[in-house]
Motif scaffolding. Structure first.
Motif, PDB file in Angstrom:
ATOM      1  N   LEU A  68     -21.847  62.501  25.450  1.00 16.49           N
ATOM      2  CA  LEU A  68     -22.365  62.179  26.771  1.00 16.49           C
ATOM      3  C   LEU A  68     -23.873  62.432  26.841  1.00 16.49           C
ATOM      4  O   LEU A  68     -24.596  61.682  27.516  1.00 16.49           O
ATOM      5  CB  LEU A  68     -21.638  63.012  27.834  1.00 16.49           C
ATOM      6  N   GLU A  69     -24.334  63.466  26.175  1.00 18.10           N
ATOM      7  CA  GLU A  69     -25.765  63.758  26.169  1.00 18.10           C
ATOM      8  C   GLU A  69     -26.535  62.655  25.440  1.00 18.10           C
ATOM      9  O   GLU A  69     -27.636  62.269  25.865  1.00 18.10           O
ATOM     10  CB  GLU A  69     -26.015  65.116  25.515  1.00 18.10           C
ATOM     11  N   GLY A  72     -26.645  59.392  27.686  1.00 22.14           N
ATOM     12  CA  GLY A  72     -27.575  59.405  28.802  1.00 22.14           C
ATOM     13  C   GLY A  72     -26.915  59.660  30.145  1.00 22.14           C
ATOM     14  O   GLY A  72     -25.688  59.588  30.280  1.00 22.14           O
ATOM     15  N   PRO A  73     -27.723  59.954  31.180  1.00 25.92           N
ATOM     16  CA  PRO A  73     -27.195  60.328  32.498  1.00 25.92           C
ATOM     17  C   PRO A  73     -26.303  59.287  33.151  1.00 25.92           C
ATOM     18  O   PRO A  73     -25.325  59.634  33.804  1.00 25.92           O
ATOM     19  CB  PRO A  73     -28.475  60.545  33.326  1.00 25.92           C
ATOM     20  N   SER A  74     -26.620  58.005  33.002  1.00 25.53           N
ATOM     21  CA  SER A  74     -25.820  56.977  33.687  1.00 25.53           C
ATOM     22  C   SER A  74     -24.383  56.960  33.170  1.00 25.53           C
ATOM     23  O   SER A  74     -23.431  56.850  33.949  1.00 25.53           O
ATOM     24  CB  SER A  74     -26.468  55.602  33.512  1.00 25.53           C
ATOM     25  N   PHE A  76     -22.928  59.494  31.648  1.00 29.67           N
ATOM     26  CA  PHE A  76     -22.366  60.789  32.028  1.00 29.67           C
ATOM     27  C   PHE A  76     -21.799  60.741  33.443  1.00 29.67           C
ATOM     28  O   PHE A  76     -20.646  61.113  33.684  1.00 29.67           O
ATOM     29  CB  PHE A  76     -23.441  61.873  31.920  1.00 29.67           C
ATOM     30  N   TRP A  77     -22.611  60.292  34.410  1.00 34.01           N
ATOM     31  CA  TRP A  77     -22.158  60.256  35.796  1.00 34.01           C
ATOM     32  C   TRP A  77     -20.972  59.323  35.970  1.00 34.01           C
ATOM     33  O   TRP A  77     -20.012  59.639  36.698  1.00 34.01           O
ATOM     34  CB  TRP A  77     -23.303  59.813  36.704  1.00 34.01           C
ATOM     35  N   SER A 141     -18.948  70.325  34.468  1.00 32.09           N
ATOM     36  CA  SER A 141     -19.615  69.318  33.638  1.00 32.09           C
ATOM     37  C   SER A 141     -21.074  69.146  34.039  1.00 32.09           C
ATOM     38  O   SER A 141     -21.964  69.052  33.183  1.00 32.09           O
ATOM     39  CB  SER A 141     -18.886  67.972  33.750  1.00 32.09           C
ATOM     40  N   ILE A 142     -21.327  69.114  35.338  1.00 28.58           N
ATOM     41  CA  ILE A 142     -22.699  68.953  35.827  1.00 28.58           C
ATOM     42  C   ILE A 142     -23.564  70.139  35.424  1.00 28.58           C
ATOM     43  O   ILE A 142     -24.694  69.983  34.945  1.00 28.58           O
ATOM     44  CB  ILE A 142     -22.703  68.781  37.359  1.00 28.58           C
ATOM     45  N   TYR A 145     -24.127  70.026  31.598  1.00 28.25           N
ATOM     46  CA  TYR A 145     -24.942  68.875  31.170  1.00 28.25           C
ATOM     47  C   TYR A 145     -26.427  69.085  31.467  1.00 28.25           C
ATOM     48  O   TYR A 145     -27.290  68.813  30.620  1.00 28.25           O
ATOM     49  CB  TYR A 145     -24.447  67.606  31.853  1.00 28.25           C
ATOM     50  N   PHE A 146     -26.718  69.580  32.645  1.00 26.21           N
ATOM     51  CA  PHE A 146     -28.123  69.677  33.059  1.00 26.21           C
ATOM     52  C   PHE A 146     -28.768  71.031  32.740  1.00 26.21           C
ATOM     53  O   PHE A 146     -29.991  71.097  32.559  1.00 26.21           O
ATOM     54  CB  PHE A 146     -28.251  69.378  34.554  1.00 26.21           C
ATOM     55  N   LYS A 148     -27.532  73.291  30.226  1.00 32.36           N
ATOM     56  CA  LYS A 148     -27.277  73.693  28.847  1.00 32.36           C
ATOM     57  C   LYS A 148     -26.617  75.080  28.797  1.00 32.36           C
ATOM     58  O   LYS A 148     -26.210  75.626  29.808  1.00 32.36           O
ATOM     59  CB  LYS A 148     -28.551  73.646  28.004  1.00 32.36           C
TER      60      LYS A 148
END
Length: 398
Positions: A68-69, A72-74, A76-77, A141-142, A145-146, A148
């Motif tokens: 997921l990293e 990218g963010p799109s 992931f979300w 997850s959030i 992800y953001f 670490k």
């Protein structure tokens, strides 16, 4: 290339198997103490099952997060929002199912909310086990992800200490009791009493209290994060004695910390206290370290590991099925020879008939054994389904 950890599937499968067992006794009136939840403070074997599953969710997340990293963010979300919605929605639908109920001799629609004959609000319970899994997965997850590893660890500590503060500040005189815990008032304000769980009683009367409520979600989020930490550590260290020793020692430290914290912040599953999170995480780490040692390093594999492994390959699907089948089959009514207090005949579902006429008579001198036999039969029945699915390479992902 990442190593495959068969032991993690076994751990997850054993957890799902125990969840099915404790949720499907033949009779709730005849349960052995270890298969029932603690009345309030304290822990029984049943009380460790749900946090173990959330810990396993975190383990699995450690294998997925690197992809997921990179994506990218799109991506992931999109992935976490979709998965959160599906799991939460399925849990909500399970609470509402089968959407109709027997009203005397005809089927009537089960409304979203209504007022019962005594003037009390009733309705479909909004939260539950699957809903808690969905929300804990989403927020964990959030955070991971953001922020670490280091940031997630710091936030986890803040959450656990902050929840302790909120409990005490919400009612300094009696912060950890059924009536004194602050979270119930929050749930009532958001959900409404009619959409909450009514399994707890006070002076013999059911009360609105939700063990999967919003405020006790804080600890569940951290449970997933701690599971992620363990999974990330296992991946990075690989199948080595160093990894097993580190995981075992960390688990022992968590166990000691949980027991120590229990002196001032009681271990309690129903309000998911911070000490409960730390204690059950430590226990999960110790058990997982032993399983990795035996299964991965010593190659101790046999029928038992295979039995749990097939559960671990379709965990959410089989747990959902275990909740769906009794509700769906409950619409089928089989007349019994007994009547209720008003003289009306009592009807049994197919599963109820199986318990009353097969499991219960075998142990007529001890109904707890009959209730346990029913739970074991349910596990065997569901295992055959996932065993067939595994043979056909059918794996349902949510």
């Amino acid at each position: 290339m990442k190593q495959r950890f068969f032991s993690l599937d076994v751990f997850r499968g054993a957890t799902v198997c125990l969840m099915i067992m404790v949720n499907n006794p033949g009779s709730w009136d005849h349960i052995y103490a270890p298969l029932d939840h603690s009345p309030w403070h304290g822990v029984t074997p049943t009380d460790i099952v749900f946090p173990f599953f959330l810990f396993a969710v975190g383990n699995a997340l450690a294998f997925v997060m690197p992809r997921l990293e990179i994506a990218g963010p799109s991506v992931f979300w999109k992935k976490i929002i979709k998965r959160t919605f599906l799991i939460f929605f399925i849990g909500l639908m399970l609470n509402w199912m089968p959407f109709v109920k027997w009203d005397n001799d005809h089927l009537a629609f089960k409304p979203w909310s209504y007022i019962d004959t005594e003037g009390h609000p009733e309705g479909v319970r909004i939260l539950g086990v699957l809903q808690r899994i969905a929300l804990a997965y989403f927020f964990a997850s959030i955070i991971i992800y953001f922020l670490k590893i280091r940031g997630a660890f710091f936030v986890s500590c803040v959450i656990l200490l902050g929840y302790w503060f909120l409990c005490v500040a919400g009612n300094p005189a009696d912060p950890f009791s059924l009536t004194g815990w602050f979270g119930t008032n929050v749930d009532k304000a958001i959900l409404g009493e009619g959409h909450m769980y009514h399994g707890e009683s006070l002076n013999g009367h059911p009360v609105a209290f939700d063990p999967e409520g919003f405020m006790s979600l804080f600890g569940a989020i951290v449970q997933v994060i701690f599971g992620y930490f363990a999974g990330d550590y296992i991946i990075k260290k690989g199948k080595t004695p160093e990894m097993i020793n580190g995981l075992f020692v960390a688990g022992a430290i968590f166990l000691f910390a949980g027991y120590t914290w229990d002196m001032v912040f009681p271990i309690n599953k129903k309000i998911w206290t911070s000490s409960y999170v730390v204690y059950t995480t430590g226990l999960a780490m110790v058990i997982l370290a032993v399983m990795i040692y035996l299964i991965e390093l010593k190659n101790k594999r046999g029928w038992l590991t295979k039995f749990f492994d097939v559960f671990g390959k379709n965990p959410l699907f089989i747990f959902i099925l275990s909740g769906f089948l009794p509700r769906a089959l409950g619409l089928i009514r089989i007349p019994s020879s007994e009547t209720d207090a008003t003289g009306k005949p009592i009807y049994l579902s197919p599963f109820g008939w199986f318990y009353e006429h097969v499991c219960k008579p075998i142990f007529s001198s001890n109904f707890k054994n009959g209730s346990l036999l029913y739970a074991l039969c349910m596990i065997t029945f569901l295992w055959l389904i996932v065993w067939w699915m595994d043979k056909k390479k059918i794996y349902v992902k949510v």
